[in-house]
Design a protein around this motif. Sequence first.
Motif, PDB file in Angstrom:
ATOM      1  N   LEU A  23       0.847  -1.189   0.000  1.00 47.28           N
ATOM      2  CA  LEU A  23       0.000   0.000   0.000  1.00 47.28           C
ATOM      3  C   LEU A  23       0.882   1.238   0.000  1.00 47.28           C
ATOM      4  O   LEU A  23       1.947   1.255   0.626  1.00 47.28           O
ATOM      5  CB  LEU A  23      -0.915   0.020   1.225  1.00 47.28           C
ATOM      6  CG  LEU A  23      -1.987  -1.061   1.303  1.00 47.28           C
ATOM      7  CD1 LEU A  23      -2.650  -1.026   2.678  1.00 47.28           C
ATOM      8  CD2 LEU A  23      -3.035  -0.863   0.208  1.00 47.28           C
ATOM      9  N   THR A  24       0.433   2.279  -0.690  1.00 49.09           N
ATOM     10  CA  THR A  24       1.146   3.557  -0.716  1.00 49.09           C
ATOM     11  C   THR A  24       0.159   4.682  -0.488  1.00 49.09           C
ATOM     12  O   THR A  24      -0.905   4.718  -1.118  1.00 49.09           O
ATOM     13  CB  THR A  24       1.852   3.775  -2.070  1.00 49.09           C
ATOM     14  OG1 THR A  24       2.793   2.715  -2.296  1.00 49.09           O
ATOM     15  CG2 THR A  24       2.586   5.111  -2.093  1.00 49.09           C
ATOM     16  N   VAL A  25       0.497   5.587   0.428  1.00 50.46           N
ATOM     17  CA  VAL A  25      -0.300   6.790   0.668  1.00 50.46           C
ATOM     18  C   VAL A  25       0.658   7.976   0.720  1.00 50.46           C
ATOM     19  O   VAL A  25       1.733   7.878   1.331  1.00 50.46           O
ATOM     20  CB  VAL A  25      -1.088   6.701   1.993  1.00 50.46           C
ATOM     21  CG1 VAL A  25      -1.864   7.993   2.246  1.00 50.46           C
ATOM     22  CG2 VAL A  25      -2.036   5.509   1.977  1.00 50.46           C
ATOM     23  N   GLY A  26       0.293   9.074   0.074  1.00 53.18           N
ATOM     24  CA  GLY A  26       1.202  10.211   0.054  1.00 53.18           C
ATOM     25  C   GLY A  26       0.494  11.538  -0.071  1.00 53.18           C
ATOM     26  O   GLY A  26      -0.682  11.615  -0.431  1.00 53.18           O
ATOM     27  N   LEU A  27       1.234  12.587   0.239  1.00 51.03           N
ATOM     28  CA  LEU A  27       0.742  13.957   0.119  1.00 51.03           C
ATOM     29  C   LEU A  27       1.830  14.811  -0.511  1.00 51.03           C
ATOM     30  O   LEU A  27       2.983  14.789  -0.064  1.00 51.03           O
ATOM     31  CB  LEU A  27       0.360  14.523   1.485  1.00 51.03           C
ATOM     32  CG  LEU A  27      -0.110  15.984   1.509  1.00 51.03           C
ATOM     33  CD1 LEU A  27      -1.421  16.130   0.726  1.00 51.03           C
ATOM     34  CD2 LEU A  27      -0.284  16.467   2.944  1.00 51.03           C
ATOM     35  N   GLY A  28       1.467  15.532  -1.553  1.00 52.87           N
ATOM     36  CA  GLY A  28       2.409  16.419  -2.225  1.00 52.87           C
ATOM     37  C   GLY A  28       1.929  17.858  -2.189  1.00 52.87           C
ATOM     38  O   GLY A  28       0.732  18.131  -2.247  1.00 52.87           O
ATOM     39  N   VAL A  29       2.879  18.778  -2.086  1.00 49.14           N
ATOM     40  CA  VAL A  29       2.590  20.212  -2.090  1.00 49.14           C
ATOM     41  C   VAL A  29       3.457  20.857  -3.166  1.00 49.14           C
ATOM     42  O   VAL A  29       4.634  20.505  -3.326  1.00 49.14           O
ATOM     43  CB  VAL A  29       2.886  20.852  -0.716  1.00 49.14           C
ATOM     44  CG1 VAL A  29       2.619  22.350  -0.763  1.00 49.14           C
ATOM     45  CG2 VAL A  29       2.052  20.194   0.373  1.00 49.14           C
ATOM     46  N   ALA A  30       2.881  21.810  -3.904  1.00 45.24           N
ATOM     47  CA  ALA A  30       3.616  22.465  -4.981  1.00 45.24           C
ATOM     48  C   ALA A  30       3.413  23.976  -4.945  1.00 45.24           C
ATOM     49  O   ALA A  30       2.322  24.459  -4.601  1.00 45.24           O
ATOM     50  CB  ALA A  30       3.181  21.919  -6.331  1.00 45.24           C
ATOM     51  N   TYR A  31       4.471  24.686  -5.304  1.00 46.57           N
ATOM     52  CA  TYR A  31       4.421  26.150  -5.413  1.00 46.57           C
ATOM     53  C   TYR A  31       4.874  26.543  -6.807  1.00 46.57           C
ATOM     54  O   TYR A  31       5.962  26.149  -7.257  1.00 46.57           O
ATOM     55  CB  TYR A  31       5.326  26.809  -4.367  1.00 46.57           C
ATOM     56  CG  TYR A  31       5.354  28.316  -4.481  1.00 46.57           C
ATOM     57  CD1 TYR A  31       4.250  29.064  -4.069  1.00 46.57           C
ATOM     58  CD2 TYR A  31       6.471  28.977  -4.982  1.00 46.57           C
ATOM     59  CE1 TYR A  31       4.263  30.453  -4.171  1.00 46.57           C
ATOM     60  CE2 TYR A  31       6.491  30.357  -5.076  1.00 46.57           C
ATOM     61  CZ  TYR A  31       5.375  31.100  -4.674  1.00 46.57           C
ATOM     62  OH  TYR A  31       5.379  32.466  -4.775  1.00 46.57           O
ATOM     63  N   THR A  32       4.055  27.304  -7.518  1.00 45.46           N
ATOM     64  CA  THR A  32       4.319  27.704  -8.899  1.00 45.46           C
ATOM     65  C   THR A  32       4.540  29.214  -8.994  1.00 45.46           C
ATOM     66  O   THR A  32       3.793  29.996  -8.395  1.00 45.46           O
ATOM     67  CB  THR A  32       3.162  27.294  -9.812  1.00 45.46           C
ATOM     68  OG1 THR A  32       3.019  25.869  -9.780  1.00 45.46           O
ATOM     69  CG2 THR A  32       3.419  27.732 -11.250  1.00 45.46           C
ATOM     70  N   PHE A  33       5.560  29.605  -9.747  1.00 45.93           N
ATOM     71  CA  PHE A  33       5.839  31.026  -9.951  1.00 45.93           C
ATOM     72  C   PHE A  33       6.417  31.227 -11.346  1.00 45.93           C
ATOM     73  O   PHE A  33       6.939  30.292 -11.962  1.00 45.93           O
ATOM     74  CB  PHE A  33       6.808  31.555  -8.881  1.00 45.93           C
ATOM     75  CG  PHE A  33       8.125  30.847  -8.846  1.00 45.93           C
ATOM     76  CD1 PHE A  33       9.223  31.332  -9.540  1.00 45.93           C
ATOM     77  CD2 PHE A  33       8.278  29.662  -8.115  1.00 45.93           C
ATOM     78  CE1 PHE A  33      10.443  30.675  -9.500  1.00 45.93           C
ATOM     79  CE2 PHE A  33       9.488  28.995  -8.070  1.00 45.93           C
ATOM     80  CZ  PHE A  33      10.582  29.510  -8.771  1.00 45.93           C
ATOM     81  N   GLY A  34       6.321  32.442 -11.859  1.00 44.32           N
ATOM     82  CA  GLY A  34       6.794  32.769 -13.177  1.00 44.32           C
ATOM     83  C   GLY A  34       8.144  33.450 -13.135  1.00 44.32           C
ATOM     84  O   GLY A  34       8.454  34.204 -12.213  1.00 44.32           O
TER      85      GLY A  34
END
Length: 276
Positions: free
Chosen positions: A262-273
Amino acid sequence: MRLLPAAAFVAAPLLVGAAPAFAADIAIETPVAVEAIQQDGWLVTLKATGTISPKFEGSGKYGVSGMPGLSVRRPNQPWKFGAPDDGFGFPVLDTAWFQAGPVARIRGERDSSDDHKFRGMRDIDWAIEPGLFVEFYPYEKIRVRGELRHGVWGHSGFVGNVSADWIERFDRLVISVGPRMEIGDGKFMDTYYGVNGPEALRNGRVSPYKADGGIKSVGFASAVTYDWTEHWSSTLFGGYDRLTGDAAKSPVAKTLGSKNALTVGLGVAYTFGVNW
């Protein structure tokens, strides 16, 4: 928390960041609001992902690991779906319904000290698996993807992944779900699921076993991504895989570890120009 060693930690964003228009390593893509503001230059997305999963191939013990990520693309490039378990890659051929290009994955090490049942078994180094991917859309909401890679360092075999995803997008929310299959040749399978004579003697719980190539596992994966603002987004994902074939028959899975993962995960991303 298990983190990548220094070399792999540096290699991970480089594998993703060597060219524009990358497929996401987690299903986080640039929010539309940023694209409306940034019309030239590049859109850069920095990512961090935490995962709970088996400590290594075939293990029944679980641990926490972390992975950085980076993607870069032009603001006017169309939105493309990226699943949490995609390899790091970028398209050389890119149309509305078809993509193909180089890809790479990092496969975790096997440290026998992480699971007492594996004491006496040989340790396996971290592996980088470069290769090629293709994906196409037989229907606008269905993506089919295949990867073929070759291992360096940890193993020297060929390994492939086949996946399909049903994708639903509701404004800022993206939901995906679909089946998974992983295939390996004899070198790959015997590295992770074979047992040689000295290992069997040292461990005392298993007998020698040679694993041949074939389908290693089947399962499914799902992800939910939400764009909180024009810059921040997050992804919650999970998956289940069941070993099959010679991997399932191996004493690595039957006696020392588990056929289920089993795999459980959480990802966070920040986008900028940026304007380069």
